[in-house]
Design a protein around this motif. Sequence first.
Motif, PDB file in Angstrom:
ATOM      1  N   UNK A 193      -6.213   0.834   2.161  1.00 56.41           N
ATOM      2  CA  UNK A 193      -7.206   0.940   1.333  1.00 56.41           C
ATOM      3  C   UNK A 193      -7.224   0.318  -0.005  1.00 56.41           C
ATOM      4  N   UNK A 194      -6.149  -0.558  -0.081  1.00 54.80           N
ATOM      5  CA  UNK A 194      -5.701  -1.056  -1.294  1.00 54.80           C
ATOM      6  C   UNK A 194      -5.387  -2.537  -1.300  1.00 54.80           C
ATOM      7  N   UNK A 195      -5.841  -3.354  -2.112  1.00 50.76           N
ATOM      8  CA  UNK A 195      -5.685  -4.780  -1.898  1.00 50.76           C
ATOM      9  C   UNK A 195      -4.150  -5.209  -1.860  1.00 50.76           C
ATOM     10  N   UNK A 196      -3.757  -6.289  -0.957  1.00 50.41           N
ATOM     11  CA  UNK A 196      -2.455  -6.684  -1.022  1.00 50.41           C
ATOM     12  C   UNK A 196      -2.268  -7.091  -2.414  1.00 50.41           C
ATOM     13  N   UNK A 197      -1.154  -6.658  -3.136  1.00 50.02           N
ATOM     14  CA  UNK A 197      -0.757  -7.155  -4.616  1.00 50.02           C
ATOM     15  C   UNK A 197       0.705  -7.295  -4.885  1.00 50.02           C
ATOM     16  N   UNK A 198       0.851  -8.291  -5.368  1.00 49.52           N
ATOM     17  CA  UNK A 198       2.111  -8.360  -5.816  1.00 49.52           C
ATOM     18  C   UNK A 198       3.009  -7.220  -6.487  1.00 49.52           C
TER      19      UNK A 198
END
Length: 332
Positions: A193-198
């Motif tokens: 549900x969330x963006x891939x993020x560092x």
Amino acid sequence: RPRVLSGIQPTSGSFHLGNYLGAVRQWVDLQESNDAFYMVVDLHAITVPQDPAVLRENARVSVAQLLGAGLDPERCTLFIQSHVPEHAQLAWVMNCLTGFGEAARMTQFKDKSAKQGNESTSVGLFTYPILQIADILLYQADAVPVGEDQRQHLELTRDLAERFNTRYRPTFTLPKPYILKATAKILDLQDPTAKMSKSASSAKGLVNLLDDPKVSAKKFKSAVTDTGTVVSYDEQEKPGVSNLLQIHSALSGQSIEQLVAHFEGRMYGALKTELAELFAEWVLPFQERTRGYLDDPAELDRVLAVGAEKARAVASETLATVYDRIGFLPAA
Ligand code: AQP
């Protein structure tokens, strides 16, 4: 030729799959028929604390990855943001044109500062979008290839460009976002549900381009899906499977419909295994090319020196016009 511009932060050793599919891949395509400016945005990186030696190393690794991904310094201008002082100079001007409330509405700032807490959030993080506005407007960019998370910042860029143009006189090109729907938001493999993020993804949810592909294969294989069994595309009901299908489609060039037909009668495991193989096929040569550039620091420095000079030629011209229109006395 239309002008395009974009940037990427050197905040970690490796880019992730979202950075590549959402942005860098488009940069490579766009360098063919555009006047393209791409930069490693180290000024943006220091909005959160950085270790100097690590930051320096990460800037090099970032440039090497951009070259490894296919940027060609003969076809585009590739540079480091801090090598062009006009970015910080125009940012100040744009800061003075931006309303406090306007900046406070930026959702990325709200999300990140909420996580960090008031005391450890820098003013730099707050004005980050304004620096980004300066990055874009300095080059009179027509289009900015980015992921969906940057759309709001681009809207603010257009607003500010219009404001300057109205208050003084037409000066800036109004840039358009260049966001490809299919890859605009690659999702976290553990939390689709969330963006891939560092900064926000768990280690298992984030596919780093410089990791051993065996590590990434494990991540693909343990990606969170749903309790169903049919491989089909449904962003609402099956975000995990849909994300894997999007990534597969982006890497294989097959359409989602073709993939759904291809996996008919097979379970999610088949999709995950094939995706892991497909990713390894792409990423191994990418890593090899990246290593090649890292092994030749003199060539990297040469590329960056040429890039900085080309970038400064454009940036200094825009800044001189801006200073004049604002009413600064020219230096004798
Ligand atoms: N998940 C994503 N899907 C599609 N595009 C993405 N981008 C980032 N994440 C995704 C795009 O990558 C470009 C570079 O972004 P950046 O410089 O903000 O890179 P980052 O700091 O590595 O991005 P993260 O992981 O999103 O950082 P944090 O965690 O700090 O927020 C941009 O064009 C961006 O849209």
